[in-house]
Scaffold this motif. Structure first.
Motif, PDB file in Angstrom:
ATOM      1  N   VAL A   1     -17.650  -8.390  -2.610  1.00 50.85           N
ATOM      2  CA  VAL A   1     -16.511  -7.676  -2.036  1.00 50.85           C
ATOM      3  C   VAL A   1     -15.383  -8.671  -1.770  1.00 50.85           C
ATOM      4  CG1 VAL A   1     -15.718  -6.323  -0.064  1.00 50.85           C
ATOM      5  CG2 VAL A   1     -18.006  -5.958  -0.984  1.00 50.85           C
ATOM      6  N   ARG A   2     -14.176  -8.277  -2.102  1.00 50.80           N
ATOM      7  CA  ARG A   2     -13.025  -9.157  -1.861  1.00 50.80           C
ATOM      8  C   ARG A   2     -12.805  -9.331  -0.363  1.00 50.80           C
ATOM      9  NH1 ARG A   2      -9.862 -10.046  -6.491  1.00 50.80           N
ATOM     10  NH2 ARG A   2     -10.785  -8.945  -8.277  1.00 50.80           N
ATOM     11  N   ALA A   3     -12.686 -10.576   0.051  1.00 51.59           N
ATOM     12  CA  ALA A   3     -12.634 -10.884   1.484  1.00 51.59           C
ATOM     13  C   ALA A   3     -11.294 -10.516   2.113  1.00 51.59           C
ATOM     14  CB  ALA A   3     -12.919 -12.368   1.710  1.00 51.59           C
ATOM     15  N   VAL A   4     -10.193 -10.746   1.376  1.00 49.97           N
ATOM     16  CA  VAL A   4      -8.851 -10.512   1.916  1.00 49.97           C
ATOM     17  C   VAL A   4      -8.327  -9.199   1.362  1.00 49.97           C
ATOM     18  CG1 VAL A   4      -6.498 -11.379   2.121  1.00 49.97           C
ATOM     19  CG2 VAL A   4      -8.428 -12.983   2.116  1.00 49.97           C
ATOM     20  N   ARG A   5      -7.994  -8.289   2.277  1.00 47.46           N
ATOM     21  CA  ARG A   5      -7.471  -6.986   1.869  1.00 47.46           C
ATOM     22  C   ARG A   5      -6.135  -6.735   2.563  1.00 47.46           C
ATOM     23  NH1 ARG A   5     -13.472  -6.958   2.459  1.00 47.46           N
ATOM     24  NH2 ARG A   5     -13.481  -5.177   3.860  1.00 47.46           N
ATOM     25  N   VAL A   6      -5.111  -6.402   1.768  1.00 48.07           N
ATOM     26  CA  VAL A   6      -3.767  -6.163   2.309  1.00 48.07           C
ATOM     27  C   VAL A   6      -3.285  -4.809   1.817  1.00 48.07           C
ATOM     28  CG1 VAL A   6      -1.380  -6.970   2.429  1.00 48.07           C
ATOM     29  CG2 VAL A   6      -3.261  -8.632   2.345  1.00 48.07           C
ATOM     30  N   TRP A   7      -2.798  -4.001   2.732  1.00 47.85           N
ATOM     31  CA  TRP A   7      -2.294  -2.652   2.429  1.00 47.85           C
ATOM     32  C   TRP A   7      -0.808  -2.639   2.740  1.00 47.85           C
ATOM     33  CZ3 TRP A   7      -5.460   1.531   0.837  1.00 47.85           C
ATOM     34  CH2 TRP A   7      -4.843   2.783   0.802  1.00 47.85           C
ATOM     35  N   ASP A   8       0.028  -2.585   1.715  1.00 50.95           N
ATOM     36  CA  ASP A   8       1.478  -2.625   1.910  1.00 50.95           C
ATOM     37  C   ASP A   8       2.019  -1.212   2.114  1.00 50.95           C
ATOM     38  OD1 ASP A   8       3.912  -3.973   2.094  1.00 50.95           O
ATOM     39  OD2 ASP A   8       4.391  -3.593  -0.009  1.00 50.95           O
ATOM     40  N   GLU A   9       2.833  -1.025   3.154  1.00 52.68           N
ATOM     41  CA  GLU A   9       3.390   0.271   3.557  1.00 52.68           C
ATOM     42  C   GLU A   9       2.344   1.098   4.314  1.00 52.68           C
ATOM     43  OE1 GLU A   9       6.507   0.688   3.458  1.00 52.68           O
ATOM     44  OE2 GLU A   9       7.204  -0.674   1.906  1.00 52.68           O
ATOM     45  N   ALA A  10       2.652   2.391   4.512  1.00 50.30           N
ATOM     46  CA  ALA A  10       1.904   3.230   5.448  1.00 50.30           C
ATOM     47  C   ALA A  10       0.462   3.473   5.017  1.00 50.30           C
ATOM     48  CB  ALA A  10       2.609   4.563   5.614  1.00 50.30           C
ATOM     49  N   MET A  11      -0.423   3.459   6.002  1.00 54.32           N
ATOM     50  CA  MET A  11      -1.807   3.862   5.790  1.00 54.32           C
ATOM     51  C   MET A  11      -2.100   5.082   6.658  1.00 54.32           C
ATOM     52  SD  MET A  11      -5.476   1.958   6.493  1.00 54.32           S
ATOM     53  CE  MET A  11      -5.501   0.904   5.044  1.00 54.32           C
ATOM     54  N   LEU A  12      -2.541   6.160   6.012  1.00 56.27           N
ATOM     55  CA  LEU A  12      -2.982   7.355   6.719  1.00 56.27           C
ATOM     56  C   LEU A  12      -4.471   7.508   6.433  1.00 56.27           C
ATOM     57  CD1 LEU A  12      -0.019   9.770   5.893  1.00 56.27           C
ATOM     58  CD2 LEU A  12      -0.371   8.416   7.962  1.00 56.27           C
ATOM     59  N   PRO A  13      -5.333   7.199   7.402  1.00 60.66           N
ATOM     60  CA  PRO A  13      -6.777   7.157   7.139  1.00 60.66           C
ATOM     61  C   PRO A  13      -7.411   8.528   6.912  1.00 60.66           C
ATOM     62  CG  PRO A  13      -6.346   6.881   9.474  1.00 60.66           C
ATOM     63  CD  PRO A  13      -5.010   6.878   8.800  1.00 60.66           C
ATOM     64  N   ILE A  14      -6.687   9.571   7.308  1.00 58.27           N
ATOM     65  CA  ILE A  14      -7.203  10.937   7.171  1.00 58.27           C
ATOM     66  C   ILE A  14      -6.261  11.716   6.261  1.00 58.27           C
ATOM     67  CG2 ILE A  14      -7.841  13.044   8.399  1.00 58.27           C
ATOM     68  CD1 ILE A  14      -9.579  10.742   9.169  1.00 58.27           C
ATOM     69  N   GLU A  15      -6.830  12.551   5.381  1.00 61.55           N
ATOM     70  CA  GLU A  15      -5.987  13.417   4.555  1.00 61.55           C
ATOM     71  C   GLU A  15      -6.301  14.875   4.854  1.00 61.55           C
ATOM     72  OE1 GLU A  15      -6.641  12.940   0.397  1.00 61.55           O
ATOM     73  OE2 GLU A  15      -8.816  13.199   0.530  1.00 61.55           O
ATOM     74  N   VAL A  16      -5.281  15.695   4.733  1.00 60.22           N
ATOM     75  CA  VAL A  16      -5.418  17.124   4.980  1.00 60.22           C
ATOM     76  C   VAL A  16      -5.857  17.813   3.691  1.00 60.22           C
ATOM     77  CG1 VAL A  16      -4.192  19.234   5.633  1.00 60.22           C
ATOM     78  CG2 VAL A  16      -3.655  17.068   6.770  1.00 60.22           C
ATOM     79  N   VAL A  17      -6.802  18.727   3.807  1.00 64.39           N
ATOM     80  CA  VAL A  17      -7.200  19.556   2.667  1.00 64.39           C
ATOM     81  C   VAL A  17      -6.901  21.007   3.034  1.00 64.39           C
ATOM     82  CG1 VAL A  17      -8.938  18.015   1.749  1.00 64.39           C
ATOM     83  CG2 VAL A  17      -9.590  19.640   3.508  1.00 64.39           C
TER      84      VAL A  17
END
Length: 555
Positions: free
Chosen positions: A118-134
């Motif tokens: 597993v890659r040790a360094v993880r970067v998320w650029d811009e918004a993160m929404l951990p939940i999605e609406v269905v």
């Protein structure tokens, strides 16, 4: 993360645009790749837009052997011939992570790994929404009946009954969704065979909601369509530790509610930025999608007159694309008396991430990005982890609405010269926003941009004169005396003494005349056996519409 000592948290860096989040990332990657102590440490960089990848590759100065690209776009993937599992730096998109990790742990998705780890360094650029609406509507359910009737009649019958129950609910309360496979003995995989792609998506949602307590809502008050709403994880928990680089982090309620509900979000130290070089003028006027559809000419005229007031300067206009088939830019350009070449347009939905307009010192938000009340309720439930059968407070929904307004305004205005200047203060910029008074946006602006100057953008007092005024006066008096009738253009032309050509050029196409018709609540219509509009009539009254709303939750 590189040293393996970071706790499994979601670390939020909410530094404002221009402070240096991306610069810090670029230098970190450069140093990590050179570090003798971190030769086996790899990085996953998740971006929201494809064009960001090439820019980061160039600015970091990566050799082709050091990086790979994993997206759905083959052209972008060909930026490097290195295989993803052999590259120390892997670029991918938010959508790819959510798609590949759907229903799985991050550590089990081999395509994101580096040489089996597993890659040790993880970067998320811009918004993160951990939940999605269905969501699934009665219309979408109904569209499944015919394709399934011959192949899986038991499933078609269950869908028909479920549709009937939703309609009977009138869009109120909750509903316990049946266990679809348990009730029919038909697996989702079996039922999908031979269906069109859109029907496959509806079917997947039908099965995904099995056994869940779903919200039932009407998206618009006058609508007969009932929609079932629920949420699911969009980001696996074991993506943590990960760093989120999102300037909206300090204003958006999604993060505050996520942080409070789970304790898994950790805010990194931030920095105060001054916006004393920013002046924001607000016009208290409705400018959502419905307002633009009804009063587009008068709104466009306000924008055009403002742009004409600075004939030698560049402008950026952020607008609603889903109005008049995306025709707002053409409407505004047509009303300009100065050159339109210096005016750029950016629609809501593409107002994040780009730096193309960072030199522009005049920006107009021709309306704000609104959602419906249902959207804000569902988003609040998602991020606060409030079950559908539990009560959600009005205050928390209002906080979500305010946070989304601030998020969109921050992102939109920071496409302009606002993002320039130094790390401690923004560049000089004049911003103009059209928003209804009841939205409270005027009071939110100082929170979004501490130190900025807020004043009022007064509507232009453009008065009709001459024959245009005569035409409007005649129309007004006609409908006062005959509100249920129409006014033929031939009668109006006769009153003015114009032939058809002069009437069209001097009256009918005149922007002040069009704005006057909107003010009188009149519209062009067709009467008799004609293919073109040949009269004026009162606009039909609509009930229950949500001004300027757009629905987020969809399959």
């Amino acid at each position: 993360m590189a040293d393996g000592t970071a706790p499994p948290s979601f670390f939020l860096s909410s530094l404002d645009p221009g402070v240096g989040k991306t610069t810090a990332l670029i230098h970190f990657v450069q140093h990590l790749l050179r570090s003798e102590h971190h030769r086996d440490v790899s990085i996953l960089l998740c971006v929201s837009r494809l064009d960001e990848i090439a820019r980061l590759v160039e600015e970091i100065g990566l050799d082709e052997a050091d990086f790979a690209v994993l997206t759905r776009n083959n052209e972008v993937n060909q930026l490097s011939s290195t295989q993803p599992r052999e590259a120390r730096v892997l670029f991918t998109t938010h959508a790819m992570v959510m798609s590949r990790c759907h229903g799985r742990r991050f550590q089990d998705v081999e395509v994101f790994q580096y040489r089996g780890d597993v890659r040790a360094v993880r970067v998320w650029d811009e918004a993160m929404l951990p939940i999605e609406v269905v969501s699934l509507s009665t219309d979408q359910l109904a569209s499944l009946r015919d394709p399934l009737r011959h192949t899986h009649p038991a499933l078609a019958k269950l869908i028909e009954e479920l549709e009937r129950q939703l309609v009977a609910s009138r869009g109120r309360g909750t509903h316990t969704w049946p266990d679809i496979e348990g009730a029919t003995g038909i697996s989702c995989w079996s039922a999908r065979r031979g269906l069109e792609q859109r029907h496959v998506a509806y079917l997947d949602t039908l099965y995904a909601l099995s056994g869940r307590c779903v919200l039932l809502r009407k998206l618009h008050n006058a609508s007969t369509v009932i929609t079932a709403l629920d949420s699911r994880d969009a980001i696996p928990d074991d993506l943590a530790p990960v760093v989120i680089l999102d300037a909206s982090g300090r204003v958006r309620a999604t993060y505050a509610q996520w942080e409070k509900a789970t304790g898994k979000l950790v805010r990194l130290p931030s920095a105060i930025k001054s916006y004393r070089n920013l002046t924001v003028q607000v016009m208290d006027k409705g400018a959502g999608k419905t307002a633009w559809a009804k009063h587009g000419c008068s709104l466009a005229q306000e924008v055009a007159l403002l742009i004409d007031s600075k004939p030698d300067e560049e402008w950026l206009v952020v607008y609603h694309k889903a109005v008049s088939s995306g025709g707002i830019p053409d409407l505004i350009r047509g009303l300009l008396s100065t050159t339109p070449d210096r005016v750029s347009f950016l629609n809501w939905g593409r107002h994040q991430g780009t730096n193309e307009f960072r030199h522009v010192q005049n920006v107009i938000l021709a309306g704000v990005n609104n959602y419906s009340e249902v959207d804000y309720e569902v988003m609040t439930r998602c991020h606060s982890r409030i079950r559908n059968d539990e009560k959600v407070t009005k205050a928390s929904v209002q906080a979500m609405e305010a946070g989304e307004h601030m998020h969109h305004i921050l992102q939109a205005l920071c496409r302009s010269a606002v993002r320039q200047g130094s790390a401690s203060e923004c560049g000089p910029c004049n911003a103009y926003i059209i928003a209804p008074k009841q939205s409270g946006i005027r009071d939110l602006i100082p929170v979004v941009f501490p130190g900025c100057k807020v004043s009022t953008w007064e509507p232009a007092k453009v008065k009709a004169t001459g024959k245009v005024q005569q035409a409007l006066t005649f129309a007004e008096r006609h409908f006062e005396d005959h509100p249920d009738e129409v006014l033929r253009f031939t009668d109006l032309r006769a009153e003015l003494g114009y032939d058809a050509s002069n009437f069209r050029d001097r009256i009918r196409n005149h922007s002040v005349f069009k704005a006057g018709l909107e003010a009188l609540d009149l519209e062009e219509t067709t009467i008799g056996n004609y293919r073109y509009r040949n009269a004026l009539a009162k606009k039909p009254q609509s009930f229950g519409s949500v001004g300027g709303s757009s629905y987020l939750a969809d399959v």
